[in-house]
Write a protein that holds these residues in place. Structure first.
Motif, short mmCIF file in Angstrom:
data_model
loop_
_atom_site.label_atom_id
_atom_site.label_comp_id
_atom_site.label_asym_id
_atom_site.label_seq_id
_atom_site.Cartn_x
_atom_site.Cartn_y
_atom_site.Cartn_z
N TYR A 1 -6.29 0.93 -7.39
CA TYR A 1 -6.45 1.78 -6.21
C TYR A 1 -7.72 2.61 -6.38
O TYR A 1 -7.87 3.33 -7.37
N ASP B 1 0.77 4.15 -2.75
CA ASP B 1 0.56 5.56 -2.36
C ASP B 1 1.67 6.45 -2.91
O ASP B 1 1.40 7.53 -3.45
N LYS B 2 2.91 6.00 -2.78
CA LYS B 2 4.04 6.81 -3.25
C LYS B 2 4.00 6.95 -4.77
O LYS B 2 4.32 8.02 -5.31
N TYR C 1 -7.21 -0.96 -2.03
CA TYR C 1 -6.08 -1.32 -2.87
C TYR C 1 -6.28 -2.76 -3.37
O TYR C 1 -6.74 -3.62 -2.62
N GLU D 1 -9.26 5.56 -4.77
CA GLU D 1 -8.90 6.60 -3.81
C GLU D 1 -10.06 6.98 -2.92
O GLU D 1 -9.90 7.16 -1.70
N GLN E 1 1.42 7.10 -6.62
CA GLN E 1 0.36 8.01 -7.03
C GLN E 1 0.78 9.47 -6.97
O GLN E 1 0.19 10.32 -7.63
N LYS E 2 1.79 9.77 -6.18
CA LYS E 2 2.26 11.16 -6.08
C LYS E 2 2.98 11.61 -7.34
O LYS E 2 3.10 12.81 -7.60
N LYS F 1 0.83 -1.21 0.00
CA LYS F 1 0.00 0.00 0.00
C LYS F 1 0.86 1.26 0.00
O LYS F 1 0.56 2.23 -0.70
#
Length: 444
Positions: free
Chosen positions: A378, A346-347, A385, A380, A349-350, A342
């Motif tokens: 994912y 998340d990283k 996830y 959001e 997606q940045k 996860k």
């Protein structure tokens, strides 16, 4: 006696630049009125150049022969980017000895044509040359090599030749911080020729009585060290660099030669494979898919900038695929818990490296580009996830296919310490090529 030692390091198959270095030495070495040596400190080979790829590094050895190299060592590119068998035959036709004290096969033998150290007698002075390379243990193990601690290997080799030499030179492909440690722990060293971290010293640097010299990267400099020797001891030593722009201009055809050697067709029908770095192209998606299939994992993640050029041709060759994916980058299989997966999603997606110019870690492109996830989802708005057909649970274990450059700590620090399996010697281009041929067969 005066002794001149020319040295190169981390050429990385910048062979046009190397040809200029060679031209300078051919002009100036014969003019010296005292002895000279020429040493290469590793990473001369880099498979990102087609002619090096096509010859598995043999072209580089041919050029070292032509430059009248007296001694060489291996870097991580010679040790880790070609197969076990290719390293064993890389120096079959070398006219110079090759030394490295800390790489062995599983039976404890050095690679073929490599010696643990080398004593060169210049006039009546015996010089012991000891070399070691950076201990990238997981990569060497994946290729059935064992790499040992470089400091202990150097110490052992020095001890084994006690009383047999007058001067001591270390050829270090381990990096500047290691070399500084050597200065403190082994002040009896007369000279360290450094490499790996692509550092350089304009006039050398002396620590604890040890002279360090290094010549940067890519043929940007030729290094020259002068040793003044009296009664078989060094009484003076100095170092200078010759910048590339002061070296002779030459004409070369390495690019054309590589293209000729790699003209073998992969596909004999038209193919359009676009390249974009700020969105998902079908090419990047296909690469991510091929990586997932090759690693036999549940999902995969890459960056779009791995695709360096597009292809739009009636006939696709080995050269075209190499130009698209020139990186000496291998696949990895990672087993990790859901909470770590996860964090990776998340990283990604940045998209923090979307437009960043990237270099190093095997990357041979320009823009890093956006992350491309395959078989990973994912939502959001719901904070959910997925990998494959499973929703990710923090405590369950999953398999992820990705690239080795993500395991070094910069892009995904959370991968450090995870169960990582390096899959070698295939590069991304080999994996992608397999996928392309499969697709072509399905179409036919």
């Amino acid at each position: 006696m005066k002794l001149t030692i020319y040295h190169t390091n981390d050429i990385h198959s910048h062979l046009h630049e190397y040809a200029r270095i060679d031209a300078y030495m051919k002009e100036h070495r014969p003019q010296l009125t005292h002895p000279s040596l020429y040493l290469d400190i590793g990473d001369h080979v880099d498979l990102s150049l087609p002619v090096t790829e096509a010859t598995a590094g043999l072209k580089n050895v041919e050029l070292l022969n032509d430059a009248q190299c007296d001694l060489a060592t291996i870097g991580n590119n010679e040790g880790m980017t070609i197969s076990h068998e290719a390293l064993n035959h890389l120096y079959d036709d070398a006219n110079f000895p090759v030394t490295c004290a800390n790489v062995f096969d599983e039976e404890g033998n050095l690679p073929r044509n490599i010696v643990s150290s080398h004593i060169q007698t210049v006039e009546d002075v015996n010089i012991l040359f000891v070399a070691a390379t950076a201990p990238f243990t997981p990569f060497y193990r994946a290729l059935d090599w064992v790499v040992t601690d470089p400091l202990e290997a150097i110490k052992d080799e020095i001890a084994a030749h006690k009383g047999q030499y007058d001067l001591l030179v270390v050829m270090s492909h381990v990096g500047i911080f290691f070399d500084e440690q050597l200065c403190q722990e082994l002040p009896e060293i007369d000279l360290i020729l450094g490499s790996h971290t692509h550092h350089y010293f304009e006039y050398g640097e002396e620590q604890n009585g040890v002279l360090m010299a290094a010549a940067g990267k890519y043929g940007h400099f030729l290094g020259e060290v002068t040793l003044d020797i009296e009664d078989k001891q060094v009484v003076g030593k100095s170092a200078i660099l010759h910048p590339l722009d002061t070296l002779p201009e030459v004409e070369t055809d390495f690019i054309q030669e590589g293209q000729r050697l790699m003209d073998t067709p992969v596909l004999d029908h038209p193919m359009y494979l676009p390249r974009t770095t700020n969105r998902i192209s079908k090419t990047a998606y296909m690469l991510a898919e091929s990586l997932q299939e090759f690693t036999h994992t549940e999902g995969s993640i890459i960056n779009a900038g791995l695709i360096v050029t597009d292809i739009n041709k009636d006939r696709v060759t080995e050269y075209d695929i190499h130009q698209m994916l020139p990186h000496p980058i291998n696949a990895v299989r990672v087993r990790l818990k859901g909470d770590t997966l996860k964090a990776i999603i998340d990283k990604s997606q940045k998209q923090e490296y979307l437009n960043e110019h990237a270099q190093g870690l095997g990357f041979r492109g320009d823009i890093f580009g956006g992350y491309v996830l395959y078989n990973i989802g994912y939502i959001e708005s719901e904070g959910r996830y997925f990998i494959g057909d499973r929703e990710v649970d923090d405590e369950e274990t999953y398999s992820l296919g990705t690239v080795d450059m993500y395991t070094f700590g910069r892009y995904f620090p959370m991968l450090k310490g995870e169960a990582i399996e390096y899959i070698m010697p295939e590069f991304l281009r080999d994996i992608f090529k397999m996928k392309l041929t499969e697709v072509a067969e399905d179409v036919e």
